[in-house]
Motif scaffolding. Sequence first.
Motif, PDB file in Angstrom:
ATOM      1  N   ARG A 155       0.016  12.925   1.433  1.00 26.21           N
ATOM      2  CA  ARG A 155       0.108  12.256   2.745  1.00 26.21           C
ATOM      3  C   ARG A 155      -0.407  13.121   3.888  1.00 26.21           C
ATOM      4  NH1 ARG A 155       5.898   9.199   2.051  1.00 26.21           N
ATOM      5  NH2 ARG A 155       5.189   7.970   0.272  1.00 26.21           N
ATOM      6  N   GLY A 156      -0.627  12.474   5.018  1.00 28.80           N
ATOM      7  CA  GLY A 156      -0.977  13.181   6.248  1.00 28.80           C
ATOM      8  C   GLY A 156      -2.403  13.709   6.259  1.00 28.80           C
ATOM      9  N   GLN A 157      -3.251  13.163   5.380  1.00 23.05           N
ATOM     10  CA  GLN A 157      -4.650  13.616   5.334  1.00 23.05           C
ATOM     11  C   GLN A 157      -5.604  12.446   5.527  1.00 23.05           C
ATOM     12  OE1 GLN A 157      -5.095  15.666   1.521  1.00 23.05           O
ATOM     13  NE2 GLN A 157      -2.953  16.292   1.686  1.00 23.05           N
ATOM     14  N   GLY A 158      -5.072  11.368   6.058  1.00 27.04           N
ATOM     15  CA  GLY A 158      -5.949  10.235   6.361  1.00 27.04           C
ATOM     16  C   GLY A 158      -6.154   9.253   5.214  1.00 27.04           C
TER      17      GLY A 158
ATOM     18  N   PHE B 291       0.874  -1.182   0.000  1.00 24.38           N
ATOM     19  CA  PHE B 291       0.000   0.000   0.000  1.00 24.38           C
ATOM     20  C   PHE B 291       0.903   1.222   0.000  1.00 24.38           C
ATOM     21  CE2 PHE B 291       0.780  -1.200   4.391  1.00 24.38           C
ATOM     22  CZ  PHE B 291       1.092  -0.003   5.013  1.00 24.38           C
ATOM     23  N   PHE B 292       0.429   2.313  -0.506  1.00 28.55           N
ATOM     24  CA  PHE B 292       1.226   3.551  -0.496  1.00 28.55           C
ATOM     25  C   PHE B 292       0.306   4.734  -0.783  1.00 28.55           C
ATOM     26  CE2 PHE B 292       0.938   4.479  -4.943  1.00 28.55           C
ATOM     27  CZ  PHE B 292       0.821   3.241  -5.558  1.00 28.55           C
ATOM     28  N   VAL B 293       0.804   5.904  -0.388  1.00 23.58           N
ATOM     29  CA  VAL B 293       0.137   7.169  -0.732  1.00 23.58           C
ATOM     30  C   VAL B 293       1.213   8.081  -1.315  1.00 23.58           C
ATOM     31  CG1 VAL B 293      -0.976   9.227   0.245  1.00 23.58           C
ATOM     32  CG2 VAL B 293      -1.695   6.945   0.992  1.00 23.58           C
TER      33      VAL B 293
ATOM     34  N   GLU C 119       6.221   5.288   8.980  1.00 25.17           N
ATOM     35  CA  GLU C 119       4.804   5.704   8.988  1.00 25.17           C
ATOM     36  C   GLU C 119       3.911   4.483   8.785  1.00 25.17           C
ATOM     37  OE1 GLU C 119       7.037   6.854   6.753  1.00 25.17           O
ATOM     38  OE2 GLU C 119       7.459   8.926   7.348  1.00 25.17           O
ATOM     39  N   ALA C 120       4.328   3.624   7.841  1.00 27.39           N
ATOM     40  CA  ALA C 120       3.542   2.413   7.574  1.00 27.39           C
ATOM     41  C   ALA C 120       3.564   1.499   8.799  1.00 27.39           C
ATOM     42  CB  ALA C 120       4.111   1.682   6.356  1.00 27.39           C
TER      43      ALA C 120
ATOM     44  N   GLY D  70      -4.000   7.149   3.703  1.00 28.15           N
ATOM     45  CA  GLY D  70      -3.380   5.830   3.908  1.00 28.15           C
ATOM     46  C   GLY D  70      -4.287   4.942   4.749  1.00 28.15           C
ATOM     47  N   ARG D  71      -4.769   5.493   5.846  1.00 34.22           N
ATOM     48  CA  ARG D  71      -5.655   4.710   6.718  1.00 34.22           C
ATOM     49  C   ARG D  71      -6.928   4.315   5.975  1.00 34.22           C
ATOM     50  NH1 ARG D  71      -5.754   3.888  12.031  1.00 34.22           N
ATOM     51  NH2 ARG D  71      -4.235   5.507  12.556  1.00 34.22           N
TER      52      ARG D  71
ATOM     53  N   TYR E  25      10.193   2.419   6.462  1.00 35.99           N
ATOM     54  CA  TYR E  25       8.787   2.836   6.356  1.00 35.99           C
ATOM     55  C   TYR E  25       8.157   3.009   7.752  1.00 35.99           C
ATOM     56  CZ  TYR E  25       9.560   1.179   1.591  1.00 35.99           C
ATOM     57  OH  TYR E  25      10.052   0.988   0.326  1.00 35.99           O
TER      58      TYR E  25
HETATM   59  C1  LIG Z   1       2.358   4.740   5.190  1.00 33.71           C
HETATM   60  C2  LIG Z   1       1.610   5.730   4.278  1.00 33.71           C
HETATM   61  C3  LIG Z   1       0.757   4.927   3.296  1.00 33.71           C
HETATM   62  C4  LIG Z   1       0.700   6.596   5.148  1.00 33.71           C
HETATM   63  O1  LIG Z   1      -0.074   7.419   4.277  1.00 33.71           O
HETATM   64  P1  LIG Z   1      -0.852   8.726   4.818  1.00 33.71           P
HETATM   65  O2  LIG Z   1      -1.935   9.033   3.857  1.00 33.71           O
HETATM   66  O3  LIG Z   1       0.129   9.791   5.111  1.00 33.71           O
HETATM   67  O4  LIG Z   1      -1.431   8.146   6.184  1.00 33.71           O
HETATM   68  P2  LIG Z   1      -2.617   8.758   7.065  1.00 33.71           P
HETATM   69  O5  LIG Z   1      -2.636  10.238   6.955  1.00 33.71           O
HETATM   70  O6  LIG Z   1      -3.861   8.013   6.782  1.00 33.71           O
HETATM   71  O7  LIG Z   1      -2.101   8.346   8.519  1.00 33.71           O
HETATM   72  C5  LIG Z   1      -2.360   7.037   8.970  1.00 33.71           C
HETATM   73  C6  LIG Z   1      -1.406   6.656  10.073  1.00 33.71           C
HETATM   74  O8  LIG Z   1      -0.092   6.483   9.568  1.00 33.71           O
HETATM   75  C7  LIG Z   1       0.850   6.854  10.557  1.00 33.71           C
HETATM   76  N1  LIG Z   1       1.576   8.020  10.046  1.00 33.71           N
HETATM   77  C8  LIG Z   1       1.304   8.751   8.955  1.00 33.71           C
HETATM   78  N2  LIG Z   1       2.209   9.719   8.798  1.00 33.71           N
HETATM   79  C9  LIG Z   1       3.082   9.590   9.824  1.00 33.71           C
HETATM   80  C10 LIG Z   1       4.258  10.292  10.212  1.00 33.71           C
HETATM   81  N3  LIG Z   1       4.734  11.327   9.509  1.00 33.71           N
HETATM   82  N4  LIG Z   1       4.906   9.859  11.310  1.00 33.71           N
HETATM   83  C11 LIG Z   1       4.470   8.815  12.025  1.00 33.71           C
HETATM   84  N5  LIG Z   1       3.339   8.117  11.701  1.00 33.71           N
HETATM   85  C12 LIG Z   1       2.678   8.505  10.621  1.00 33.71           C
HETATM   86  C13 LIG Z   1       0.061   7.226  11.777  1.00 33.71           C
HETATM   87  O9  LIG Z   1      -0.143   6.035  12.532  1.00 33.71           O
HETATM   88  C14 LIG Z   1      -1.253   7.681  11.168  1.00 33.71           C
HETATM   89  O10 LIG Z   1      -2.327   7.558  12.049  1.00 33.71           O
HETATM   90  P3  LIG Z   1      -2.821   8.856  12.894  1.00 33.71           P
HETATM   91  O11 LIG Z   1      -3.073   9.923  11.867  1.00 33.71           O
HETATM   92  O12 LIG Z   1      -4.029   8.375  13.575  1.00 33.71           O
HETATM   93  O13 LIG Z   1      -1.681   9.178  13.793  1.00 33.71           O
HETATM   94  C15 LIG Z   1       2.599   6.662   3.511  1.00 33.71           C
HETATM   95  O14 LIG Z   1       3.441   7.282   4.456  1.00 33.71           O
HETATM   96  C16 LIG Z   1       3.464   5.936   2.489  1.00 33.71           C
HETATM   97  O15 LIG Z   1       3.033   5.718   1.361  1.00 33.71           O
HETATM   98  N6  LIG Z   1       4.706   5.578   2.854  1.00 33.71           N
HETATM   99  C17 LIG Z   1       5.656   4.991   1.908  1.00 33.71           C
HETATM  100  C18 LIG Z   1       5.209   3.654   1.357  1.00 33.71           C
HETATM  101  C19 LIG Z   1       5.008   2.639   2.421  1.00 33.71           C
HETATM  102  O16 LIG Z   1       5.529   2.731   3.514  1.00 33.71           O
HETATM  103  N7  LIG Z   1       4.270   1.575   2.100  1.00 33.71           N
HETATM  104  C20 LIG Z   1       4.106   0.460   3.016  1.00 33.71           C
HETATM  105  C21 LIG Z   1       4.953  -0.667   2.624  1.00 33.71           C
HETATM  106  S1  LIG Z   1       4.389  -1.396   1.100  1.00 33.71           S
END
Ligand SMILES: CC(C)(COP(=O)(O)OP(=O)(O)OC[C@H]1O[C@@H](n2cnc3c(N)ncnc32)[C@H](O)[C@@H]1OP(=O)(O)O)[C@@H](O)C(=O)NCCC(=O)NCCS
Length: 234
Positions: free
Chosen positions: A99-102, A92-94, A144-145, A104-105, A142
């Motif tokens: 990012r940071g707008q919910g 999964f990825f964003v 954040e993931a 990924g979740r 990763y």
């Molecule tokens: C992991 C990823 C998908 C999160 O996407 P996102 O849209 O920014 O995530 P969200 O805004 O929905 O946040 C979901 C949760 O991720 C975690 N998170 C997101 N950004 C974070 C940051 N900068 N630091 C720590 N945790 C973080 C938190 O647990 C967050 O939950 P919370 O908002 O309740 O604290 C994105 O950072 C990403 O694509 N990373 C690179 C690819 C990857 O890691 N893929 C997984 C392996 S295949």
Amino acid sequence: MSSTPVGSREIRGFRAGDGPPLVAAWCRSAPVDPITPDRFRTLVLLDANFDPEGLRVAVAGGRLLGAAYAVRRLTPLHGTDLEPEQGWIPFFFVDPAARGQGLGRLLLTDALNWLRAQGRTTVDFSSYTPHYILPGLDAATYPEAAKLLDSLEFRTLYEAAAMDRSLVGHRMPDAVARRRDELALQGYRFGTPADDDLVELIALAGNHFTRDWARAIRECLAGGAPADRIVVVR
Ligand SMILES: CC(C)(COP(=O)(O)OP(=O)(O)OC[C@H]1O[C@@H](n2cnc3c(N)ncnc32)[C@H](O)[C@@H]1OP(=O)(O)O)[C@@H](O)C(=O)NCCC(=O)NCCS
């Protein structure tokens, strides 16, 4: 389940035309583990278990912002076991810009809901065979993931180890050559398996390692890989 509008964003199943922007967004999102269109085609689109509805993509204003891939078996890996309770999330990825707008979740929850709707009660991240994409989550790369998966109650099942070395300028260490010669004197043989040796090799791989190894040997060689990629010791 077809599509879920979220504000101006929509989460829906994969459609023709999503592949190139998905591969590009993946490479921006995970530059340490980029994917090529060929690899995406082989590991995802041509997988016998691929269901386009399981590949959830987030789009807004015609732009693909992220994806979460859910898969379950439509074809058994071996025998007749379809592992009806099991699902997997291979990736999964964003896109960094979204990012940071919910999102990924939202994507991951959507993918998990899709698996639940297919009757899946257990979901593992990454350990999907035959086409795993990452050997597991590298929490250092990763973080954040890792936090997101943790908050969704994913827990570490086991850790994968990997090793590599540069072959530039490599020569067999003397101690290794001596050991090989000693073993050869005792009757061990090292080398490329002959075609007939493959029968025992595949049985050994499948029965003493995992079935997936037997499949990997079969498919690699049937797909044209040269037999000298394999070294067997007898
Ligand atoms: C992991 C990823 C998908 C999160 O996407 P996102 O849209 O920014 O995530 P969200 O805004 O929905 O946040 C979901 C949760 O991720 C975690 N998170 C997101 N950004 C974070 C940051 N900068 N630091 C720590 N945790 C973080 C938190 O647990 C967050 O939950 P919370 O908002 O309740 O604290 C994105 O950072 C990403 O694509 N990373 C690179 C690819 C990857 O890691 N893929 C997984 C392996 S295949």
